[in-house]
Structures are given as C-alpha cells and as structure tokens.
Design an enzyme around this catalytic site. Sequence first.
Site, mmCIF file in Angstrom:
data_model
loop_
_atom_site.group_PDB
_atom_site.id
_atom_site.type_symbol
_atom_site.label_atom_id
_atom_site.label_comp_id
_atom_site.label_asym_id
_atom_site.label_seq_id
_atom_site.Cartn_x
_atom_site.Cartn_y
_atom_site.Cartn_z
ATOM 1 C CG HIS A 65 -0.197 -0.005 2.532
ATOM 2 N ND1 HIS A 65 0.282 -1.171 3.078
ATOM 3 C CD2 HIS A 65 0.134 0.984 3.393
ATOM 4 C CE1 HIS A 65 0.867 -0.910 4.228
ATOM 5 N NE2 HIS A 65 0.808 0.389 4.444
ATOM 6 C CB CYS A 196 2.183 2.107 10.057
ATOM 7 S SG CYS A 196 0.707 2.430 9.075
#
Length: 678
Positions: A65, A196
């Site tokens: 991603h 993250c």
Amino acid sequence: MSELITAELVDLDLSAGSKEAAARSLAERMAGLGRVTDLDGFLADVAAREAQMPTGLDGGIGIPHCRSAHVTEPTLAFGRSAAGIDFGAADGPADLIFLIAAPAGGDADHLSILSTLARHLMDEEFTGALRRASDPAAAAALIRGDEPEAVTEAEAGAEAEAATESAAATEPVAEPEPATKPEPTTPFKIVAVTSCPTGIAHTYMAAEALAKAGKEAGVELVVETQGSAGFKRLDPEVVAAADGVIFAHDVEVRDKARFAGKPTVDVGVKAGVNRPAELIAEVREKAARGDVSAPAAAGSAPMDRDGEAGDGFGTRLRKWLMTGVSYMVPFVAAGGLLIALAFAIGGYGINKAPSVAEHFVWTESASWAALLFQIGSVAFGFLVPVLAGFIAYGMADRPGLVPGFVGGAIALTVNAGFLGGLIAGLIAGAVVMAVQRVRVAPALRGIMPVVVIPLISSAVVGFLMFLVVGKPIAALQKALTDWLSGLSGANAVILGVILGLMMTFDLGGPLNKVAYAFAVGGLANPNDGSLKVMAAVMAAGMVPPLAMAVATTVRGRLFTRTERENGKAAWVLGASFITEGAIPFAAADPLRVIPSAMAGGAVTGALSMAFGCTLRAPHGGVFVVPLIGQPLLYLVAVLAGTAVTAALVVLLKGLRKTAAPAVAAPEATAVAGEPAGV
C-alpha cells in the site's frame, strides 16, 4: 465517488510469482479503470513503501500500500494466489493480497473505510470467507462490507429450529450458585497507541489485534490510532487511570508526554499485529515490578519527536545541537543588535561607561547608548548557558535544563566560551540520560526529576567542567581566538571561502547554522578577526535569496509563476539576511540552484575577508550597514556574489531549456501559464 473495490478489481487466480509482479498485476486493473494515472510512477511509490518495512502479515496476508500522487481516488484491489507470494511475513508466503492505493490528499471518509478493512483482516471468519469465495463480485461485496441478501422465511424458520435443537442438546446443567459471590476484581487497564509510516493499514490492524488480545486476556485496553485520517486523543482521565502503556509504532508517537510515568512497552507496529498477547503480558510484568522505563517517564526528547524511526546517532546529535542553537539565536539577535545600536549611538568606547543604575542622564545620548549596551550585554551573557541548557534539553527533556545551564555558566567562568557551552550541554544531557536509566524504588520516583536528577547531574557536570574538560577547552578557545585575530591575506580569504560555502550549501540547514554559530560565538569576546568572520558569514548568507530575486526578475520565463512570486519576497528576505528565502528554488531545482549559490557565497565570503570588512551585529542584513566596517566594500562583496549566483542559475536553466525545447515548452506553459522560451 466510485466504490472502493469492484469485481473488476478482484483476481481470484493471481498467478504472479513475486510481490513486484503481484503489485503490477493488481495495479494494471486500477489503471484500466482510470484510478491510477501513471502505472510506473505508482509502482515506484509502492516499492518505496515496501522498502521501509515488509507488508506481509502472519496468517497468509500481504498488504502492499502507499499514498501516491498518481492515484485519483482511494482504491483497493484484491488478488488470491494459489501458490503464495512472499511479502516478508514470518510465517511464510501470502495467499491473500490487498493492494491499497490512496491519493496524496485522500479524504477522511475513504481512509476510514480502509482502516475498517485493515481491522477485518484480523478476523479469521472474514479471511476464511475470502479464501472460499468463487465469484469476484461476491469477494468485492464481502470486502466492501455489503449486507448479505435476506434469507427466505422458510430458510429462516428452519435455521431457527435447528439452532433451538442444537442449543437444547448442548445446554449445560445449571449448577447451584455459591452462597456468597466473590468480590469483583478491578481489571488491569492499558492504553495503546498505534501508527505506521503511511497510516493506512498497519496502524488499524495493530489496534484491532491489541483490542482482541485484550479481551482474551481480560484487561481493559483502549487504543489511539494515529493514522492518515487523523486521530482523536484518548480521554486524559482514561490515560491517567491506565496501569500500563503499549506503543506499537514506526513513526514518532504524537504528544508522547501524556503517558509519562507509566510502565511502557515500546515496539514497532508489526509487533502489535503479530504478537499482541505477548505485549500485554510484558506490560503487566513491568507493572508488577514497578518498572518504568526512562523514555516513558521523561517522554521523548523534544527534537526527537518529529524524527524518523531508526535515526542514527549522527542524526540525533545534529538535532540536539540544533536545539541549542535555535533557542540561542533570539538571545543573540536581541543582545547583539542592542549592543550594535549602542556602538552606533555612543561609539565603541561606550563599553567603558559606568552602570546606568548609578549614573543616567535623561538628556544625554551617551547615557541612552550605555543603557542599550548594558541591556544587550546582559542578554548576550545568556548565550552560552542557553546553548548548553537547551542542548541538554534536546537530549533529556526538562531534567536536562538545570545541569545544562549550570555547565554553560561554568564554561563562561573558566573562559571556555562557545565551545565550552557545546561540550557542557552534551555532557549534561548524557549524565541525565544515564541517571534516568537507574531503577529506583516507586516511593522515590516522585522526587527524581525535582531533586535527585538536578542534584546529581549538576554536581557531575560541575566537576567535569571545572576540573577535567573546562581548562583544555578554554585553551583551545583562546588559541582559536588568537588565530582569528591574526588572520590576514591569503589565510583570511581561504576562511572566507569556507564560510561562504557553508552558509550557502544547505540554505539555513545544519552547516549554515554551524557557520553562523561559529561567527556569533566570536562576538562574545570580539576582536578584529572575529568581527571579520561575522561580516563574511552575514554577507554570504544574503546572497542566495538576493540572487534568486535577481534571476526571476531578469529572466522570468525560466521560472514558474510561483517561483516568480517567491522571487519578489526574496528581495526582502535576502536584504534581511534570511538565507531560507532561497529554499523554494533549491527544492524545485537543487542541481542548478545549490551549486550556483555556493559559488556566489564563496566569492562574497572571500571578498569580505579580503576587504577587511567587520561587523558587530549578529543579524540585520542591509539594515545594519552603518555598523559595518568598510560598508561600501561590503556591499560590493554582496553584489558580486549575487551577480555570480544569478548568472549561473540563468545560464544553467537556459541550457536545460535549449537542450529539450520540445519538452520544456509545454511544461512551462502548463505550470507558469505563459508561453515558454528564453
């Protein structure tokens, strides 16, 4: 807005043999629907994200991603691989691959949908249903979370009857209740923060895994997800009541000081996804031992809060030093300019005037000059202690302030000067960090930051500065001062070139600040050499923004409309000695702008030293020209460097336009809104 995933974005027979091939296969489906505008550019962004940290998860899941400027709207593609593809998970290849594409400015609503998906990936029923799906449309609907079609009335009745029979067959025999019920115990309470690098997937998956493990362990666990869709801070009362803290993150936790003083487990975000039960057990063990780690008790050092995970010692050292310099500069500007104004009004002999507290005549300019000088001297006297104190603060937070200031004051006492302040700050920060690592009884923790740490660290720093390192540093400072005083001829010119290069290499960055701090440190005990250094540093620092202003004026067609607007502001920024005014130009075209700026800075620094220009003010640009020795020659040096940089920028940009006219013309038209050309 289109649906996040459709049947066209599902491949139930993904045949790719590598993660790169899998990403390309799924990205091609996105590009076919117009959701990815530049396939190779998007895949480069995916690869860059993958290089930060593998995106494979335990349980046979891969989630490549990224956020990318080549994505038109939030999109998800799903592939199922029979052979499995290695995405770096500890338990082996992934058979369920989700390619998540978010635009650079993705809206919060779609990002929340992506976060919901990330949570679903921790549900075995969800992943099991995807493995059994035989139709792309059904798989897409499952991922979207669409409601299943209603069952018929007969089916519902049959299911209800079967459920009733099953329940009757397995219903346990009720046992008699005990005479007295046990007192309920208060559950262990944990607060957690997950984050993250992209804030899309791992952030929410770690949160879901921790919450699920918390339920199984019988603890109350509340998670704050600091993701791309923003974050809502935990209720302060919840944080205050928590018995322990878990940080599962790959970027710095925002507002980390909220969790100070609690048992803390600090790990990467993938640990939160893969082993949440272990983290919960670990924080409970720490709480049982009364173990509060030093970083949790003090919070992250101020200059580390915005840093990247995994910063090396060199990067952290630079941040610590820049902390001290950034807090020192206002004292330098206030004190130095007041002293410079005092010299301008009352002459250089004003430093021998008596104290204005004892003798002040309201109608005499000399008294006002003496007042300015004495106020400026007091402000300037804080220079070294503030530098040392805030270097220590950058290393160890507030506990570092006291020993840092003490060490800086001792550096002045033993004549160790600016260098002594640097060393004192580093020593103070290191001593405090060492003391914080010592485990103490819970009863003593409350007095540690107020009494114990300041007492011990100040004593150690004082001992080292007075008896060990202070005198050698003072000798080095004196040798440096004497060397500057004796500079002349070729040596002075070479130093001017070096200072000019440092001031213009990173345009306000670390090297620029080092050269500036070196010059300002010499003003604490001024002599002819240190005043020449200050003049050369300020002159070179004015060149880059002034040169960009000139270049955008004389050859505006080489620059975009935005750059031409920045060029207008650069006139004032350059004249005011704000080197950062050239940063927009360097960011857009570093290979042409930075070397040109360095060439002009070197010329200006060399000429300023060769002309013997001096400067007592630490800032001000052209507005302190009356305080400059040899002011006309000083302006000549600035103009010469500006002309060199502007000419090189125009030449290099012109060569680029000539080399690729077919490409340059439409680009300039699209960006600047005007016909291209030179």
